[in-house]
Design an enzyme around this catalytic site. Structure first.
Site, short mmCIF file in Angstrom:
data_model
loop_
_atom_site.label_atom_id
_atom_site.label_comp_id
_atom_site.label_asym_id
_atom_site.label_seq_id
_atom_site.Cartn_x
_atom_site.Cartn_y
_atom_site.Cartn_z
N SER A 119 -91.61 20.73 9.82
CA SER A 119 -92.91 20.80 10.46
C SER A 119 -93.63 19.48 10.20
CB SER A 119 -93.70 21.98 9.86
OG SER A 119 -95.00 22.03 10.38
N LYS A 142 -90.86 20.49 14.57
CA LYS A 142 -92.09 21.15 15.02
C LYS A 142 -93.21 20.15 14.84
CE LYS A 142 -95.02 24.56 12.70
NZ LYS A 142 -95.03 25.91 12.08
N LYS A 152 -97.42 19.49 15.02
CA LYS A 152 -98.73 20.12 15.04
C LYS A 152 -99.53 19.50 16.18
CE LYS A 152 -98.53 22.77 11.35
NZ LYS A 152 -98.80 24.23 11.40
N ASP A 176 -97.15 23.66 17.28
CA ASP A 176 -97.98 24.65 16.59
C ASP A 176 -99.44 24.21 16.67
OD1 ASP A 176 -99.12 26.57 14.97
OD2 ASP A 176 -97.92 26.10 13.19
N GLU A 216 -96.48 27.75 19.26
CA GLU A 216 -96.93 28.63 18.18
C GLU A 216 -98.46 28.73 18.14
OE1 GLU A 216 -94.99 27.51 14.52
OE2 GLU A 216 -96.33 28.72 13.28
N ASP A 269 -98.19 33.44 14.91
CA ASP A 269 -98.15 33.26 13.45
C ASP A 269 -99.38 33.97 12.89
OD1 ASP A 269 -98.52 32.26 10.85
OD2 ASP A 269 -98.17 30.17 11.33
N LYS A 277 -94.13 35.20 8.03
CA LYS A 277 -94.42 34.65 6.71
C LYS A 277 -94.79 35.87 5.88
CE LYS A 277 -96.45 30.33 8.45
NZ LYS A 277 -97.71 29.62 8.71
N GLY A 318 -93.48 28.83 6.96
CA GLY A 318 -93.73 28.40 5.59
C GLY A 318 -95.19 28.03 5.42
#
Ligand code: OSB
Ligand code: MG
Length: 369
Positions: free
Chosen positions: A135, A161, A163, A188, A213, A238, A262, A290
């Site tokens: 990530s 991934k 952000k 995400d 996400e 998420d 998670k 995570g």
């Protein structure tokens, strides 16, 4: 397992570089560690709450308060037959899922150690290795992001991934595609958008992302259903999924086609397994998320991610991606095929380095006091 003693620690571990998301920037990883003693054994669990309530509503401060005042008194001196007996003991305490999850993880570590089983096997895991990705946080410039991704691909990570946040989205995704071609790529947003910004996600449809996400509000599975109906790319939830029932409702509404599990966000490994099972029956693929965990939380996540319906690569990277020195030995390392080997020793399967934990502890208390 008769829990005779508990220890709570607030630890702070410097990160190798800051991690920025739509909600903020972290350069020191803060969390609570829960250590439980029972029948001559000890078990560790992690509460991956941060300093501020930005990812969800919990913080290291609220978790400490809830654990000290409400949760630990319920388990101290009590004989707990199985970790699955713990959630019913704390069900009347509303939410505070991460605080609960830290205790449940420590109970699973104790239980699997006593049963001479790797935690993965105790949870129903079947894989010996878990496919993982990395990530990548928001960077000051696109060039800096591309350099970061290039380095991770060079280390062997085969799923990236990134952000995103308003102003750092469509063009950034396009630039990553242009630079690296057909890599497995996902984004995400950590709830940074509203339904009024649907065109941004429609524009991303052309970039063949594995998933998007949590684009919208953490408390809004209705708007996510409206958005998903207008996109080809699967939405993955998420923050919105904090109970197995949330997963059932989101799937029923069509709010997502993938779920990020998670366990810490959901009150513990039992809820993580229950959500996994529910998604398997609904034919919804899941993957393990995570929260920048230390090796203690990461080992538990790895065990969970060894269950069969964890089909997309996990947000579980090597210790060296996060910390100069992790709290466990051996550290978590990446295999050349972008997998991480699931610990196979009984219990958590990793050694907690007491001296390092001590060195990074900023507050400690033992119970009963
Ligand atoms: O939303 O997945 C998230 C880290 C902190 C808070 C929220 C998230 C994340 C990550 C990091 O994406 C995943 C990791 O632990 O590597
Ligand atoms: Mg996320």
């Amino acid at each position: 397992m008769k829990v005779s003693r508990a220890e709570l620690r607030h630890v702070e571990l410097p990160m190798v570089f800051p991690f920025e998301t739509s909600f903020g920037r972290e350069s020191v990883k803060a969390c609570l560690l829960v250590r439980l003693f029972a029948d001559g054994l000890e078990g560790w669990g992690e509460v991956p709450a941060a300093h501020a309530p930005l990812y969800n509503e919990e913080t290291v401060g609220t978790a400490w308060h809830i654990l000290e005042t409400f949760i630990l008194p319920l388990i101290l001196g009590r004989d707990i037959g199985h970790p699955r007996d713990f959630p019913p003991l704390v069900r009347h305490l509303r939410r505070h899922y991460m605080a609960k999850a830290g205790v449940e993880a420590a109970l699973w570590a104790l239980y699997s150690q006593a049963a001479r089983l790797p935690l993965a096997a105790a949870l129903g895991g079947t894989r010996t290795r878990v496919a993982v990705g990395v990530s990548v946080g928001i960077e000051p410039t696109i060039d800096a992001l591309l350099a970061r991704i290039e380095a991770f691909l060079g280390q062997g990570y085969r799923r990236i991934k990134i952000k995103i946040k308003p102003g750092w989205d469509v063009d950034v995704v396009k630039a990553v595609r242009r630079a690296f071609g057909a890599i497995v790529l996902q984004v995400d947003a950590n709830s940074a958008y509203s339904l009024a910004q649907t065109e941004i996600f429609q524009a991303m449809d052309a970039s063949e992302l594995l998933l998007i996400e949590q684009p919208l509000g953490e408390d809004d599975i209705v708007d996510h259903a409206h958005l998903q109906a207008q996109l080809r790319t699967p939405i993955c939830l998420d923050e919105s999924i904090v109970t197995p029932a949330d997963a059932r409702k989101a799937i029923g509404l069509g709010s997502c086609r993938v779920i990020n599990i998670k366990a810490a966000r959901m009150g513990g490994l039992s809820a993580g397994v229950a959500t996994h099972d529910l998604c398997l029956s609904a034919q919804i693929p899941v993957w393990c998320g995570g929260l920048l965990e230390t090796g203690i939380g990461r080992a538990a996540n790895l065990a969970l991610a060894s269950l069969p319906n964890f089909v997309f690569p996990a947000d579980l990277s090597a210790s060296s991606r996060y910390f100069r020195e992790d709290l466990i030995a051996p550290p978590v390392t990446l295999n050349p095929d972008s997998t991480i080997t699931v610990p196979s020793d009984p219990g958590l399967g990793v050694h907690v380095i007491a001296e390092r934990v001590d060195r990074h502890t900023v507050r400690r208390a033992v119970f009963p006091q």
